[in-house]
Design a protein around this motif. Structure first.
Motif, PDB file in Angstrom:
ATOM      1  N   GLU A  34       0.827  -1.205   0.000  1.00  0.00           N
ATOM      2  CA  GLU A  34       0.000   0.000   0.000  1.00  0.00           C
ATOM      3  C   GLU A  34       0.869   1.266   0.000  1.00  0.00           C
ATOM      4  O   GLU A  34       0.546   2.245  -0.662  1.00  0.00           O
ATOM      5  N   VAL A  35       1.978   1.230   0.765  1.00  0.00           N
ATOM      6  CA  VAL A  35       2.899   2.377   0.786  1.00  0.00           C
ATOM      7  C   VAL A  35       3.493   2.571  -0.609  1.00  0.00           C
ATOM      8  O   VAL A  35       3.584   3.691  -1.119  1.00  0.00           O
ATOM      9  N   ALA A  36       3.865   1.447  -1.261  1.00  0.00           N
ATOM     10  CA  ALA A  36       4.419   1.529  -2.620  1.00  0.00           C
ATOM     11  C   ALA A  36       3.370   2.080  -3.586  1.00  0.00           C
ATOM     12  O   ALA A  36       3.686   2.912  -4.448  1.00  0.00           O
ATOM     13  N   ALA A  37       2.129   1.657  -3.400  1.00  0.00           N
ATOM     14  CA  ALA A  37       1.050   2.167  -4.265  1.00  0.00           C
ATOM     15  C   ALA A  37       0.879   3.668  -4.050  1.00  0.00           C
ATOM     16  O   ALA A  37       0.685   4.434  -5.010  1.00  0.00           O
ATOM     17  N   GLY A  38       0.984   4.105  -2.796  1.00  0.00           N
ATOM     18  CA  GLY A  38       0.884   5.531  -2.485  1.00  0.00           C
ATOM     19  C   GLY A  38       1.980   6.317  -3.185  1.00  0.00           C
ATOM     20  O   GLY A  38       1.738   7.372  -3.770  1.00  0.00           O
ATOM     21  N   TRP A  39       3.192   5.790  -3.154  1.00  0.00           N
ATOM     22  CA  TRP A  39       4.329   6.457  -3.811  1.00  0.00           C
ATOM     23  C   TRP A  39       4.090   6.586  -5.312  1.00  0.00           C
ATOM     24  O   TRP A  39       4.346   7.632  -5.901  1.00  0.00           O
TER      25      TRP A  39
ATOM     26  N   ILE B  17      -3.248   6.310   1.856  1.00  0.00           N
ATOM     27  CA  ILE B  17      -3.564   7.746   1.950  1.00  0.00           C
ATOM     28  C   ILE B  17      -2.466   8.487   2.708  1.00  0.00           C
ATOM     29  O   ILE B  17      -1.977   9.531   2.270  1.00  0.00           O
ATOM     30  N   ILE B  18      -2.060   7.920   3.857  1.00  0.00           N
ATOM     31  CA  ILE B  18      -1.019   8.586   4.658  1.00  0.00           C
ATOM     32  C   ILE B  18       0.300   8.620   3.891  1.00  0.00           C
ATOM     33  O   ILE B  18       1.024   9.613   3.936  1.00  0.00           O
ATOM     34  N   SER B  19       0.627   7.560   3.154  1.00  0.00           N
ATOM     35  CA  SER B  19       1.918   7.581   2.454  1.00  0.00           C
ATOM     36  C   SER B  19       1.902   8.597   1.319  1.00  0.00           C
ATOM     37  O   SER B  19       2.911   9.259   1.070  1.00  0.00           O
ATOM     38  N   ILE B  20       0.758   8.777   0.658  1.00  0.00           N
ATOM     39  CA  ILE B  20       0.660   9.834  -0.360  1.00  0.00           C
ATOM     40  C   ILE B  20       1.002  11.179   0.273  1.00  0.00           C
ATOM     41  O   ILE B  20       1.820  11.954  -0.237  1.00  0.00           O
ATOM     42  N   GLN B  21       0.391  11.456   1.433  1.00  0.00           N
ATOM     43  CA  GLN B  21       0.584  12.756   2.078  1.00  0.00           C
ATOM     44  C   GLN B  21       1.994  12.917   2.636  1.00  0.00           C
ATOM     45  O   GLN B  21       2.616  13.965   2.504  1.00  0.00           O
ATOM     46  N   ALA B  22       2.511  11.834   3.261  1.00  0.00           N
ATOM     47  CA  ALA B  22       3.820  11.926   3.917  1.00  0.00           C
ATOM     48  C   ALA B  22       4.953  12.017   2.894  1.00  0.00           C
ATOM     49  O   ALA B  22       5.907  12.767   3.083  1.00  0.00           O
ATOM     50  N   PHE B  23       4.853  11.257   1.778  1.00  0.00           N
ATOM     51  CA  PHE B  23       5.881  11.357   0.738  1.00  0.00           C
ATOM     52  C   PHE B  23       5.916  12.769   0.169  1.00  0.00           C
ATOM     53  O   PHE B  23       6.980  13.346  -0.056  1.00  0.00           O
TER      54      PHE B  23
ATOM     55  N   SER C  45     -14.965  15.834  -0.036  1.00  0.00           N
ATOM     56  CA  SER C  45     -14.678  14.611  -0.803  1.00  0.00           C
ATOM     57  C   SER C  45     -13.451  13.838  -0.306  1.00  0.00           C
ATOM     58  O   SER C  45     -13.234  12.707  -0.733  1.00  0.00           O
ATOM     59  N   PHE C  46     -12.647  14.428   0.578  1.00  0.00           N
ATOM     60  CA  PHE C  46     -11.445  13.709   1.020  1.00  0.00           C
ATOM     61  C   PHE C  46     -11.835  12.496   1.879  1.00  0.00           C
ATOM     62  O   PHE C  46     -12.648  12.615   2.798  1.00  0.00           O
ATOM     63  N   PRO C  47     -11.253  11.309   1.593  1.00  0.00           N
ATOM     64  CA  PRO C  47     -11.675  10.077   2.285  1.00  0.00           C
ATOM     65  C   PRO C  47     -11.097   9.946   3.701  1.00  0.00           C
ATOM     66  O   PRO C  47     -10.419   8.968   4.016  1.00  0.00           O
ATOM     67  N   LEU C  48     -11.389  10.921   4.567  1.00  0.00           N
ATOM     68  CA  LEU C  48     -10.841  10.879   5.935  1.00  0.00           C
ATOM     69  C   LEU C  48     -11.397   9.690   6.726  1.00  0.00           C
ATOM     70  O   LEU C  48     -10.749   9.195   7.643  1.00  0.00           O
ATOM     71  N   HIS C  49     -12.591   9.202   6.364  1.00  0.00           N
ATOM     72  CA  HIS C  49     -13.186   8.069   7.091  1.00  0.00           C
ATOM     73  C   HIS C  49     -12.331   6.805   6.953  1.00  0.00           C
ATOM     74  O   HIS C  49     -12.450   5.878   7.747  1.00  0.00           O
ATOM     75  N   ARG C  50     -11.474   6.756   5.918  1.00  0.00           N
ATOM     76  CA  ARG C  50     -10.595   5.597   5.738  1.00  0.00           C
ATOM     77  C   ARG C  50      -9.366   5.688   6.636  1.00  0.00           C
ATOM     78  O   ARG C  50      -8.649   4.705   6.811  1.00  0.00           O
ATOM     79  N   VAL C  51      -9.080   6.895   7.153  1.00  0.00           N
ATOM     80  CA  VAL C  51      -7.908   7.098   8.003  1.00  0.00           C
ATOM     81  C   VAL C  51      -8.352   6.945   9.456  1.00  0.00           C
ATOM     82  O   VAL C  51      -8.841   7.883  10.067  1.00  0.00           O
ATOM     83  N   THR C  52      -8.193   5.749  10.002  1.00  0.00           N
ATOM     84  CA  THR C  52      -8.659   5.494  11.370  1.00  0.00           C
ATOM     85  C   THR C  52      -7.575   5.849  12.377  1.00  0.00           C
ATOM     86  O   THR C  52      -6.384   5.777  12.070  1.00  0.00           O
ATOM     87  N   GLY C  53      -8.008   6.243  13.572  1.00  0.00           N
ATOM     88  CA  GLY C  53      -7.053   6.586  14.632  1.00  0.00           C
ATOM     89  C   GLY C  53      -6.862   8.091  14.729  1.00  0.00           C
ATOM     90  O   GLY C  53      -6.638   8.762  13.718  1.00  0.00           O
TER      91      GLY C  53
END
Lengths: 232, 111
Positions: free
Chosen positions: A9-14, A131-137, A91-99
């Motif tokens: 998933e991290v690779a997909a985000g990149w 999602i997080i890796s897209i933002q963090a990269f 429209s941002f999928p924040l519901h997928r980002v748990t925690g």
């Protein structure tokens, strides 16, 4: 097996964020150069990039800080310049980002690019890791480029002047792109009128006066059209 | 150079407002969807705010001084022209800035 899934998933985000990263390299370098040329210490460049993390506002902020603008002016300018972010929540999928912590980072790093890259129907099923890796990269690449730009800025001889025109050009270009949404001239003409009036009132405070006049005029025009529609 | 505490405060103020604008709307999605005024502003604000910001960055241009207004007008025209022609943001910014830097540096060296 979960680790392998996360890594995928991290690779997909990149892979999703890579084109956006490549696109902001020149802008990041330019921001770093600008920080140094404005007379701020070079290490403010990565701090600014990491903590504010809102491209066009960072360019404006460098100028405001170098001119020692009042904090209230910085706050109101940020509010109006970044006001568009209010709509990204729709429209941002924040519901997928748990925690809680992840949600906090995800909203903090909800840049124009993060919004644009997740504005696809598939994103409602994306994993938190992606999602997080897209933002963090994107965050990491941005801070690195701004830092590199600060290094570059120190190499530029003092005889070279006028690099801050890049900020003017950035706002002009963003303005042209925003114009294409409605292709209507009265609104930019109104804004230009407000800007000229504000310079005549006070060159020092023109930014706040112009933005205040402009938003007030828009709200008035909105209420007038609503009332006219009701009367008709 | 401005005081370091002032710079830090300025950065934190801008960061806090930005984060607020990004996070708070998630707590009020329903009224956000329904507000016609917000939708009206959203469509019209960006272009106007950008025009005001561009004007702000040019506020110290002296219209009576050819070495001040000349490079600005040429670079501005080039930026707008290239953007309308090619629609490539980086190309437009680079072209306009390069022309401005050359003209302003020559003007500074000779004046």
């Amino acid at each position: 097996m979960e680790d392998q899934g996360t890594r995928d998933e991290v690779a997909a985000g990149w892979r999703i964020v890579f084109p956006a990263c490549a696109a902001v390299v020149p802008l990041g370098l330019a921001l770093g150069v600008l920080v140094v040329q404005s007379g701020l210490a070079w290490w403010w460049a990565p701090v600014l990039a990491a903590v504010v993390f809102a491209g066009s506002m960072e360019f404006l902020l460098v100028g405001l800080l170098a001119a020692a603008a009042p904090l209230a002016q910085i706050a109101v300018s940020t509010l109006l310049v970044n006001f568009r972010h209010v709509f990204y929540a729709l429209s941002f999928p924040l519901h997928r980002v748990t925690g809680g912590g992840w949600k906090a980072y995800s909203t903090f790093a909800l840049t124009d690019e993060a919004y644009a890259l997740t504005a696809t129907p598939e994103s409602v099923r994306w994993s938190r890791a992606r999602i997080i890796s897209i933002q963090a990269f994107f965050h990491l690449v941005w801070v690195s480029c701004v830092l590199a730009g600060a290094g570059l800025g120190m190499l530029i001889p003092p005889q070279i002047v006028g690099l801050d025109f890049a900020v003017t050009a950035l706002f002009v270009v963003l303005g042209i792109e925003a114009y294409k949404v409605r292709r209507s001239l009265p609104v930019p003409a109104l804004a230009l009128g407000c800007a000229i009036l504000a310079v005549l009132i006070s060159r020092e405070n023109m930014l706040l006066i112009a933005m205040g006049l402009f938003v007030a005029a828009l709200i008035c025009s909105r209420f007038l059209t609503v009332r006219r529609r009701r009367l008709a | 150079m401005p005081d370091q505490w002032y710079i830090l405060s300025g950065i934190l103020v801008a960061a806090a407002v930005t984060w607020g604008l990004r996070a708070i709307p998630f707590a009020m999605l329903a009224p956000l969807r329904e507000s016609e005024l917000l939708a009206y502003l959203e469509q019209r604000m960006p272009v106007g705010i950008m025009v005001i910001l561009a004007a702000y960055t040019l506020r110290d241009t002296d219209p009576a001084l050819i070495t001040s207004v000349g490079p600005t007008a040429l670079a501005l025209g080039l930026t707008i022209g290239v953007q309308l022609w090619r629609g490539n943001m980086l190309l437009s910014i680079f072209a306009g800035t390069a022309v401005y830097v050359i003209l302003a540096s020559v003007a500074a060296a000779s004046g």
